[in-house]
Design a protein around this motif. Structure first.
Motif, PDB file in Angstrom:
ATOM      1  N   ALA A 375       0.815  -1.208   0.000  1.00 59.17           N
ATOM      2  CA  ALA A 375       0.000   0.000   0.000  1.00 59.17           C
ATOM      3  C   ALA A 375       0.849   1.260   0.000  1.00 59.17           C
ATOM      4  CB  ALA A 375      -0.938  -0.016   1.200  1.00 59.17           C
ATOM      5  N   ASP A 376       1.982   1.246   0.752  1.00 64.87           N
ATOM      6  CA  ASP A 376       2.787   2.463   0.836  1.00 64.87           C
ATOM      7  C   ASP A 376       3.604   2.710  -0.423  1.00 64.87           C
ATOM      8  OD1 ASP A 376       4.570   0.431   1.118  1.00 64.87           O
ATOM      9  OD2 ASP A 376       5.478   1.145   2.990  1.00 64.87           O
ATOM     10  N   GLU A 377       3.570   1.780  -1.385  1.00 64.35           N
ATOM     11  CA  GLU A 377       4.273   1.982  -2.640  1.00 64.35           C
ATOM     12  C   GLU A 377       3.313   2.200  -3.797  1.00 64.35           C
ATOM     13  OE1 GLU A 377       7.437  -0.566  -3.742  1.00 64.35           O
ATOM     14  OE2 GLU A 377       8.143  -0.859  -1.687  1.00 64.35           O
ATOM     15  N   MET A 378       2.028   2.337  -3.496  1.00 63.70           N
ATOM     16  CA  MET A 378       1.041   2.598  -4.531  1.00 63.70           C
ATOM     17  C   MET A 378       1.265   3.992  -5.093  1.00 63.70           C
ATOM     18  SD  MET A 378      -1.334   0.053  -4.838  1.00 63.70           S
ATOM     19  CE  MET A 378      -3.031   0.601  -4.955  1.00 63.70           C
ATOM     20  N   ALA A 379       1.199   4.111  -6.417  1.00 64.90           N
ATOM     21  CA  ALA A 379       1.309   5.416  -7.052  1.00 64.90           C
ATOM     22  C   ALA A 379       0.033   6.208  -6.778  1.00 64.90           C
ATOM     23  CB  ALA A 379       1.511   5.241  -8.547  1.00 64.90           C
ATOM     24  N   PRO A 380       0.103   7.531  -6.772  1.00 65.89           N
ATOM     25  CA  PRO A 380      -1.110   8.309  -6.528  1.00 65.89           C
ATOM     26  C   PRO A 380      -2.112   8.203  -7.674  1.00 65.89           C
ATOM     27  CG  PRO A 380       0.741   9.761  -7.037  1.00 65.89           C
ATOM     28  CD  PRO A 380       1.310   8.393  -6.855  1.00 65.89           C
ATOM     29  N   TYR A 381      -1.601   8.108  -8.915  1.00 66.00           N
ATOM     30  CA  TYR A 381      -2.485   8.077 -10.075  1.00 66.00           C
ATOM     31  C   TYR A 381      -2.077   6.982 -11.056  1.00 66.00           C
ATOM     32  CZ  TYR A 381      -3.967  12.761  -8.565  1.00 66.00           C
ATOM     33  OH  TYR A 381      -4.460  13.807  -7.846  1.00 66.00           O
ATOM     34  N   GLY A 382      -3.070   6.470 -11.765  1.00 65.03           N
ATOM     35  CA  GLY A 382      -2.837   5.543 -12.860  1.00 65.03           C
ATOM     36  C   GLY A 382      -3.778   5.867 -13.999  1.00 65.03           C
ATOM     37  N   PHE A 383      -3.407   5.469 -15.218  1.00 65.23           N
ATOM     38  CA  PHE A 383      -4.203   5.787 -16.404  1.00 65.23           C
ATOM     39  C   PHE A 383      -4.452   4.549 -17.248  1.00 65.23           C
ATOM     40  CE2 PHE A 383      -3.707  10.293 -15.782  1.00 65.23           C
ATOM     41  CZ  PHE A 383      -4.748  10.856 -16.521  1.00 65.23           C
ATOM     42  N   ILE A 384      -5.679   4.455 -17.773  1.00 68.04           N
ATOM     43  CA  ILE A 384      -6.039   3.450 -18.768  1.00 68.04           C
ATOM     44  C   ILE A 384      -6.615   4.199 -19.966  1.00 68.04           C
ATOM     45  CG2 ILE A 384      -7.576   1.516 -19.326  1.00 68.04           C
ATOM     46  CD1 ILE A 384      -7.599   0.873 -16.302  1.00 68.04           C
ATOM     47  N   ALA A 385      -6.173   3.846 -21.156  1.00 69.97           N
ATOM     48  CA  ALA A 385      -6.712   4.450 -22.374  1.00 69.97           C
ATOM     49  C   ALA A 385      -7.021   3.354 -23.380  1.00 69.97           C
ATOM     50  CB  ALA A 385      -5.724   5.448 -22.976  1.00 69.97           C
ATOM     51  N   VAL A 386      -8.054   3.575 -24.163  1.00 70.28           N
ATOM     52  CA  VAL A 386      -8.412   2.642 -25.237  1.00 70.28           C
ATOM     53  C   VAL A 386      -7.994   3.267 -26.560  1.00 70.28           C
ATOM     54  CG1 VAL A 386     -10.277   1.375 -26.361  1.00 70.28           C
ATOM     55  CG2 VAL A 386     -10.381   1.816 -23.904  1.00 70.28           C
ATOM     56  N   SER A 387      -7.324   2.486 -27.397  1.00 71.40           N
ATOM     57  CA  SER A 387      -6.912   3.009 -28.699  1.00 71.40           C
ATOM     58  C   SER A 387      -6.776   1.876 -29.694  1.00 71.40           C
ATOM     59  CB  SER A 387      -5.579   3.750 -28.585  1.00 71.40           C
ATOM     60  OG  SER A 387      -4.494   2.831 -28.542  1.00 71.40           O
ATOM     61  N   SER A 388      -6.692   2.234 -30.962  1.00 74.15           N
ATOM     62  CA  SER A 388      -6.396   1.255 -32.014  1.00 74.15           C
ATOM     63  C   SER A 388      -5.259   1.805 -32.848  1.00 74.15           C
ATOM     64  CB  SER A 388      -7.630   1.002 -32.887  1.00 74.15           C
ATOM     65  OG  SER A 388      -8.075   2.209 -33.472  1.00 74.15           O
ATOM     66  N   GLY A 389      -4.293   0.993 -33.133  1.00 72.80           N
ATOM     67  CA  GLY A 389      -3.125   1.432 -33.896  1.00 72.80           C
ATOM     68  C   GLY A 389      -1.897   1.545 -33.015  1.00 72.80           C
ATOM     69  N   ASP A 390      -0.797   0.943 -33.459  1.00 72.69           N
ATOM     70  CA  ASP A 390       0.434   0.944 -32.659  1.00 72.69           C
ATOM     71  C   ASP A 390       0.966   2.350 -32.426  1.00 72.69           C
ATOM     72  OD1 ASP A 390       0.303  -1.785 -32.548  1.00 72.69           O
ATOM     73  OD2 ASP A 390       1.726  -2.120 -34.189  1.00 72.69           O
ATOM     74  N   GLY A 391       0.865   3.197 -33.446  1.00 74.69           N
ATOM     75  CA  GLY A 391       1.368   4.554 -33.293  1.00 74.69           C
ATOM     76  C   GLY A 391       0.602   5.336 -32.245  1.00 74.69           C
ATOM     77  N   ILE A 392      -0.705   5.199 -32.245  1.00 73.65           N
ATOM     78  CA  ILE A 392      -1.526   5.888 -31.242  1.00 73.65           C
ATOM     79  C   ILE A 392      -1.214   5.355 -29.852  1.00 73.65           C
ATOM     80  CG2 ILE A 392      -3.897   6.236 -30.436  1.00 73.65           C
ATOM     81  CD1 ILE A 392      -4.756   6.286 -33.372  1.00 73.65           C
ATOM     82  N   ALA A 393      -1.028   4.041 -29.747  1.00 74.78           N
ATOM     83  CA  ALA A 393      -0.680   3.452 -28.450  1.00 74.78           C
ATOM     84  C   ALA A 393       0.629   4.031 -27.929  1.00 74.78           C
ATOM     85  CB  ALA A 393      -0.580   1.930 -28.574  1.00 74.78           C
ATOM     86  N   GLU A 394       1.590   4.202 -28.812  1.00 76.23           N
ATOM     87  CA  GLU A 394       2.887   4.767 -28.404  1.00 76.23           C
ATOM     88  C   GLU A 394       2.731   6.214 -27.930  1.00 76.23           C
ATOM     89  OE1 GLU A 394       5.849   3.396 -27.976  1.00 76.23           O
ATOM     90  OE2 GLU A 394       4.921   1.470 -28.435  1.00 76.23           O
ATOM     91  N   ILE A 395       1.853   6.960 -28.571  1.00 67.87           N
ATOM     92  CA  ILE A 395       1.626   8.346 -28.143  1.00 67.87           C
ATOM     93  C   ILE A 395       1.031   8.373 -26.742  1.00 67.87           C
ATOM     94  CG2 ILE A 395       0.289  10.437 -28.596  1.00 67.87           C
ATOM     95  CD1 ILE A 395       0.535   9.791 -31.588  1.00 67.87           C
ATOM     96  N   PHE A 396       0.057   7.517 -26.496  1.00 64.49           N
ATOM     97  CA  PHE A 396      -0.545   7.466 -25.157  1.00 64.49           C
ATOM     98  C   PHE A 396       0.490   7.053 -24.109  1.00 64.49           C
ATOM     99  CE2 PHE A 396      -4.891   7.327 -27.082  1.00 64.49           C
ATOM    100  CZ  PHE A 396      -5.418   8.373 -26.349  1.00 64.49           C
ATOM    101  N   LYS A 397       1.336   6.089 -24.458  1.00 66.55           N
ATOM    102  CA  LYS A 397       2.366   5.668 -23.505  1.00 66.55           C
ATOM    103  C   LYS A 397       3.336   6.809 -23.217  1.00 66.55           C
ATOM    104  CE  LYS A 397       3.206   1.934 -25.949  1.00 66.55           C
ATOM    105  NZ  LYS A 397       4.006   0.795 -26.449  1.00 66.55           N
ATOM    106  N   SER A 398       3.647   7.596 -24.241  1.00 61.21           N
ATOM    107  CA  SER A 398       4.557   8.717 -24.040  1.00 61.21           C
ATOM    108  C   SER A 398       3.943   9.791 -23.156  1.00 61.21           C
ATOM    109  CB  SER A 398       4.952   9.323 -25.389  1.00 61.21           C
ATOM    110  OG  SER A 398       3.878  10.044 -25.967  1.00 61.21           O
ATOM    111  N   LEU A 399       2.608   9.790 -23.066  1.00 58.04           N
ATOM    112  CA  LEU A 399       1.905  10.748 -22.211  1.00 58.04           C
ATOM    113  C   LEU A 399       1.702  10.210 -20.794  1.00 58.04           C
ATOM    114  CD1 LEU A 399      -0.778  12.032 -24.760  1.00 58.04           C
ATOM    115  CD2 LEU A 399       1.201  13.288 -23.886  1.00 58.04           C
ATOM    116  N   GLY A 400       2.258   9.019 -20.513  1.00 58.80           N
ATOM    117  CA  GLY A 400       2.212   8.476 -19.164  1.00 58.80           C
ATOM    118  C   GLY A 400       1.087   7.520 -18.883  1.00 58.80           C
TER     119      GLY A 400
END
Length: 599
Positions: A375-400
């Motif tokens: 619990a004390d190592e849990m990050a404050p925030y996490g993100f899930i995004a839905v996308s199609s296309g490897d390039g779009i996925a890479e953009i979302f990953k670059s945004l954290g």
């Protein structure tokens, strides 16, 4: 011979037949998509949702209508895909709650259950729209309540329900002008009518003396699924893709002894067996008792079985506690410290534990491990995004973004897909970016299922550009509420466009659209069509640009043409010299180009 009551066996056979009828006509339902684009998916989503329910009801049948309806509801709930699938799951969820006390339903009770399903479905939709599946279900249930007072024959009542549903379906173009404009009825309503037709077919074939043979027939029946790409979570943690050879970064950073609740436990409690069979079960008290020496608690309870998942320090205490409510079956206990040591020594990711909570069969997907950080190592925030296309996925990953789920208009993630993605992230607060209007409801349904386990906020992004703008606006040092407001504000500043081709001739507003021509869609409205892809893109962007100094982002699809891209950029530079233009390889299917215009 009339059927005076409906039991679980009859209902199961009706469900199987309804699912089969829908499966056989799923492509026709897809073809009723308002836009003549190659990604109509209502039939696919409804069929996959029904297939999930069928898998559950075939796995665990019951002669009780209350139990059979609850089993179906559970499968539909976890397998729901797209808005149409979520609404369908809510129709049967409400039905099951009304049927819960009964072994059999008479006509009055059956009609009441249909109405309760409609009430649940309307509550699940933030802004219900008439002229859709909601209207078809509502009118059919309303007529059922009226007619049930005039007959005690279930078959006669169901026939009236079906006739009224067809009548309501035929009227959907009068209630929703866009349907009338393109000359189709509502696709979701048509899917529901196909299900009702399957119901009716079974009732017409049976009478009071044939229920035993029907039970055997229903056990061997199966819905016909529409093939669709697997919904795969393609990445977790920025710039990292899950493969069998690559450990999760969280696992590499974690010390083995830091795993406090080291025993990963999954089991069933059969409430009808054992010394304490039939004991009263208080889920909240049970959950509190498990939490004293455990976390990652999941409890799914019904009158017969309790499903339990927990990470615990003391597995013996957990099992002793469980024995108070019945007999324990299908026990799986894994030592996560041992797994972690094996991981570190082998340089491999953790193997997936047996998933006894799987509600529906899945095609092979990348493994999403449940997060095991203390619990004390849990990050404050996490993100899930839905996308199609490897390039779009890479953009979302670059945004954290932590988990990018592969999906979109043609392959909607299910509620269960979202649940698994949430549990794979070690964060206190999780934001979900659906990035498609047809995925928002499934994300919201997952949020509701996990509201006692995790803080989740669904940002209602309806396009890829909106999702990117929201992710870009996030600030980790701000509160969850402030971030929510900032992301919603960012979404409001984005104009979204997309270019694809028409799959049929149609009239839309004043546009004469021909099959094979290119069409430009601006914020969910077709605004341009042309034989030339370049001219369609220019027509679309010409309507999206307002001041001329906006930021224009071009995402090239997997079938985009490099020469057309160059010509389009040259046209933009000439027409809008003050605009800032960015071009990225998106790799998305179906849509040749996605455009974002942001002020």
């Amino acid at each position: 011979m009339s059927i005076r009551s409906l039991n679980g066996t009859d209902f199961t056979a009706m469900v199987l037949a309804g699912a089969e009828q829908l499966g056989q006509h799923a492509e026709h339902v897809n073809s009723l998509n308002v836009f003549p684009v190659p990604d109509g998916d209502t039939g696919t989503n409804m069929n996959l949702t029904m297939t999930a329910g069928v898998a559950e009801i075939k796995r665990k049948s019951s002669a009780s209508i209350g139990e059979a309806a609850a089993i179906l509801s559970k499968g539909l709930l976890m397998g729901a895909r797209g808005n149409s699938g979520v609404i369908l799951s809510q129709l049967f969820r409400g039905f099951s709650r009304s049927a819960a006390p009964y072994e059999e339903l008479n006509t009055i009770q059956f009609a009441a259950a249909l109405q309760n399903g409609v009430d649940a479905a309307y509550k699940a939709v933030v802004k219900p729209v008439e002229g859709t599946i909601l209207t078809v279900a509502k009118e059919a249930a309303k007529h059922a309540s009226y007619y049930a007072r005039r007959t005690n024959d279930i078959t006669e009542l169901m026939n009236e329900v079906l006739l009224k549903a067809k009548e309501a379906l035929a009227m959907t173009p009068e209630l929703l002008p866009v349907l009338k404009q393109v000359g189709v009825v509502d696709s979701g309503g048509q899917g529901l009518v196909y299900i009702y037709e399957g119901f009716m077919d079974v009732l017409l074939k049976t009478d009071g003396s044939s229920r035993a043979s029907l039970q055997k027939e229903s056990a061997s029946s199966v819905a016909t699924p529409v093939k669709t790409p697997a919904i795969e979570p393609v990445a977790t943690k920025a710039a990292q893709v899950i493969t069998p050879e690559m450990p999760l970064s969280a696992q590499a950073r974690l010390e083995t002894e830091d795993i406090e609740f080291l025993y990963d436990m999954e089991f069933f409690i059969n409430r009808e067996l054992g010394e304490n069979a039939g004991a009263s079960f208080d889920e909240e008290l049970f959950r509190k008792a498990l939490s004293r020496n455990g976390d990652s608690i999941i409890i799914i309870a019904d009158d017969e079985v309790i499903k339990v998942h927990v990470h615990s320090k003391t597995p013996g205490d957990v099992l002793n506690l469980a024995l108070k409510y019945g007999e324990i079956t299908q026990i799986h206990i894994l030592n996560m410290r041992e797994q972690h040591r094996d991981l570190l020594s082998a340089g491999m990711d953790l193997a997936a534990s047996p998933d006894i909570f799987a509600e529906i069969p899945h095609e092979k997907t990348s493994t999403l491990e449940e997060a095991v950080l203390p619990a004390d190592e849990m990050a404050p925030y996490g993100f899930i995004a839905v996308s199609s296309g490897d390039g779009i996925a890479e953009i979302f990953k670059s945004l954290g973004v932590d988990v990018v789920m592969s999906g979109g208009q043609t392959m909607n993630p299910s509620t269960e897909d979202f649940v698994k993605a949430v549990r794979s992230i070690a964060a206190d607060q999780i934001f979900i970016l659906p990035n498609n209007s047809n995925i928002v409801l499934a994300a919201e349904q997952a949020r509701e299922l996990l509201e006692d386990e995790r803080r989740i906020t669904v940002i209602p992004s309806k396009t890829i550009p909106q999702g990117m703008a929201a992710a870009f606006a996030f600030q980790e040092d701000e509160s969850a509420e402030t971030n929510r407001e900032q992301m919603l504000e960012a979404i409001s500043r984005v104009q979204s466009g997309q270019v694809t081709h028409a799959v049929r001739d149609t009239q839309y507003d004043e546009l004469d659209i021909k099959a094979g021509n290119y069409i430009g869609i601006y914020n969910s409205k077709i605004v341009a069509t042309d034989e030339s892809m370049l001219h369609a893109c220019e027509g679309l962007l010409g309507q999206m640009m307002e001041s001329g100094d906006e930021v224009v982002t071009v995402l090239e699809g997997e079938e985009a043409d490099a020469e057309i891209t160059s010509s389009l950029v040259a046209w933009l530079e000439e027409q809008y010299p003050d605009a800032e233009i960015e071009v990225h390889q998106g790799g998305q299917p179906v849509y040749y180009y996605l455009f974002s215009v942001e002020s």
